[in-house]
Design an enzyme around this catalytic site. Structure first.
Site, short mmCIF file in Angstrom:
data_model
loop_
_atom_site.label_atom_id
_atom_site.label_comp_id
_atom_site.label_asym_id
_atom_site.label_seq_id
_atom_site.Cartn_x
_atom_site.Cartn_y
_atom_site.Cartn_z
CG HIS A 170 -5.19 15.82 48.67
ND1 HIS A 170 -4.83 17.29 50.39
CD2 HIS A 170 -4.60 15.17 49.30
CE1 HIS A 170 -3.75 16.12 50.21
NE2 HIS A 170 -4.05 15.59 50.17
CG HIS A 211 -0.67 17.28 51.12
ND1 HIS A 211 -1.11 16.27 49.97
CD2 HIS A 211 -0.87 18.65 50.63
CE1 HIS A 211 -1.20 17.12 48.98
NE2 HIS A 211 -1.25 18.64 49.23
CG HIS A 216 -9.28 19.17 50.07
ND1 HIS A 216 -9.12 19.90 49.40
CD2 HIS A 216 -7.72 19.13 50.49
CE1 HIS A 216 -7.66 19.23 48.54
NE2 HIS A 216 -7.14 19.89 49.65
ZN ZN Z 1 -4.80 19.76 49.21
#
Ligand code: ZN
Length: 208
Positions: A48, A58, A52
């Site tokens: 990240h 995530h 990005h």
């Molecule tokens: Zn991120």
């Protein structure tokens, strides 16, 4: 054939001074001279880092990884919305004025772009939870924000991430829209072909 007149780079420059979200790894670079005399550089950085995209894994244990997301989300027509009137957060009320349709790629230009990226500040403009839900319910193809996170610093409410990522809508973070005016563009923000990870740096550009 697709023609364009101009390329606008909306990526943050990447070096050891590039700001990171507090606690995230920064970039380190080690130059290596090979016996042949040629040079290469060993990089260490987070997924990240810099401009990005976030993949569902995530925030979700069993979410899709970045390599499982269709490239179509990251390439195609997009609309930059100027929401610099928003002081603290981008709200649903402000977004409702833009007649956002499904399948759009939406980039939000806030005051963050004017403030710049030389140092990290906590009070960046973020996306309010109801605004995130509003956009996710429209089934947009991608949401882009001009700071390091889509969500308020320190907030325990992670809706700005989960609303999109539970619908497999990628979040493009840390783009700089200072030199971009509101309007329609062609976006390219393609992740690296990294396998089984939760995000990837991109080179994000707008064509017009
Ligand atoms: Zn991120």
């Amino acid at each position: 054939m697709f023609e364009y007149k101009k390329i606008i780079d909306i990526s943050l420059p990447l070096n050891e001074k590039t700001i990171v979200y507090p606690g995230d790894p920064s970039l380190s670079m080690e130059k290596i001279k090979k016996p042949s005399g040629s040079q290469l550089t060993k990089l260490s950085l987070g997924t990240h880092f810099g401009s990005h995209v976030d993949a569902p894994s995530h925030v979700f244990d069993f979410g899709k990884n970045i390599n499982e997301m269709p490239l179509e989300n990251f390439v195609g027509s997009c609309r930059v919305l100027d929401v610099r009137e928003c002081q603290e957060a981008v709200t649903k009320e402000v977004l409702e004025k833009f007649n956002i349709a499904s399948d759009e790629r939406i980039l939000l230009k806030t005051k963050n772009s004017d403030r710049g990226y030389d140092e990290f500040y906590n009070d960046y403009v973020y996306l309010a939870s109801d605004a995130a839900k509003y956009l996710a319910d429209k089934n947009i193809k991608l949401i882009g924000v001009d700071y390091l996170s889509v969500k308020q610093k320190g907030s325990v409410d992670n809706t700005p991430h989960t609303a999109f990522l539970e619908k497999n809508i990628p979040i493009l973070e840390s783009i700089n829209l200072a030199n971009v005016e509101e309007g329609e563009y062609f976006l390219m923000a393609v992740p690296l072909a990294l396998q089984d990870v939760d995000g990837s740096p991109v080179r994000a550009i707008l064509l017009r």
